[in-house]
Motif scaffolding. Structure first.
Motif, PDB file in Angstrom:
ATOM      1  N   VAL A  21       0.836  -1.208   0.000  1.00 44.21           N
ATOM      2  CA  VAL A  21       0.000   0.000   0.000  1.00 44.21           C
ATOM      3  C   VAL A  21       0.870   1.256   0.000  1.00 44.21           C
ATOM      4  N   GLY A  22       1.825   1.306   0.889  1.00 39.34           N
ATOM      5  CA  GLY A  22       2.678   2.493   0.973  1.00 39.34           C
ATOM      6  C   GLY A  22       3.527   2.705  -0.257  1.00 39.34           C
ATOM      7  N   GLY A  23       4.118   1.635  -0.763  1.00 41.35           N
ATOM      8  CA  GLY A  23       4.964   1.760  -1.943  1.00 41.35           C
ATOM      9  C   GLY A  23       4.198   2.197  -3.170  1.00 41.35           C
ATOM     10  N   SER A  24       3.002   1.653  -3.335  1.00 43.03           N
ATOM     11  CA  SER A  24       2.249   2.026  -4.535  1.00 43.03           C
ATOM     12  C   SER A  24       1.650   3.425  -4.421  1.00 43.03           C
ATOM     13  N   VAL A  25       1.223   3.822  -3.240  1.00 43.31           N
ATOM     14  CA  VAL A  25       0.657   5.164  -3.081  1.00 43.31           C
ATOM     15  C   VAL A  25       1.745   6.227  -3.195  1.00 43.31           C
ATOM     16  N   ILE A  26       2.849   6.036  -2.510  1.00 39.14           N
ATOM     17  CA  ILE A  26       3.943   7.010  -2.579  1.00 39.14           C
ATOM     18  C   ILE A  26       4.559   7.029  -3.976  1.00 39.14           C
ATOM     19  N   GLY A  27       4.681   5.874  -4.592  1.00 37.84           N
ATOM     20  CA  GLY A  27       5.199   5.821  -5.961  1.00 37.84           C
ATOM     21  C   GLY A  27       4.294   6.522  -6.955  1.00 37.84           C
ATOM     22  N   SER A  28       2.986   6.439  -6.726  1.00 36.65           N
ATOM     23  CA  SER A  28       2.069   7.116  -7.638  1.00 36.65           C
ATOM     24  C   SER A  28       2.137   8.633  -7.473  1.00 36.65           C
ATOM     25  N   ASP A  41       0.046   3.801 -12.707  1.00 31.96           N
ATOM     26  CA  ASP A  41       1.305   3.447 -12.053  1.00 31.96           C
ATOM     27  C   ASP A  41       1.071   2.775 -10.705  1.00 31.96           C
ATOM     28  N   MET A  42      -0.020   3.106 -10.049  1.00 36.05           N
ATOM     29  CA  MET A  42      -0.341   2.443  -8.797  1.00 36.05           C
ATOM     30  C   MET A  42      -0.563   0.949  -9.031  1.00 36.05           C
TER      31      MET A  42
END
Length: 110
Positions: A21-28, A41-42
């Protein structure tokens, strides 16, 4: 000893959940700043982080391998069982996070 196993299972579950969750939200957020589609990208990041979330949750692959080795060669079957349960718990955290991401975004993460 049984109490410590349950604590490890819960921690591994939520570490794997948090990595996805954190990696995909921050990455987006980074893709938003670069002008790309954040939701697309998420999806991509959630798929790509699956194995890394499991590795991060179990604390690295070498500890898992050494625990399996100890269980096989030294006859400590509880170590093998414990490591297997921890890996399954981390996989459950990954699957729950992917379901959460599907719910959040509204599309299926494949």
């Amino acid at each position: 000893m049984e109490e410590r196993l349950i604590i490890s299972m819960i921690q591994c579950y939520f570490v794997a959940f948090g990595v996805i969750v954190g990696g995909s939200v921050i990455g987006s957020i980074g893709s938003f700043f670069t002008g790309e589609a954040p939701l697309t990208d998420m999806f991509r990041l959630a798929r790509g982080l699956r194995i890394w979330a499991i590795v991060a949750a179990i604390g690295g692959t070498f500890d898992a391998i050494s625990n399996f080795e100890r269980g096989i060669f030294e006859g400590s079957t509880f170590d093998v069982f414990k490591q297997f349960i921890i890996i399954v718990s981390a996989m459950g955290g990954v699957q729950t996070a992917l379901l959460f991401m599907e719910w959040l975004i509204g599309k299926e993460v494949t």
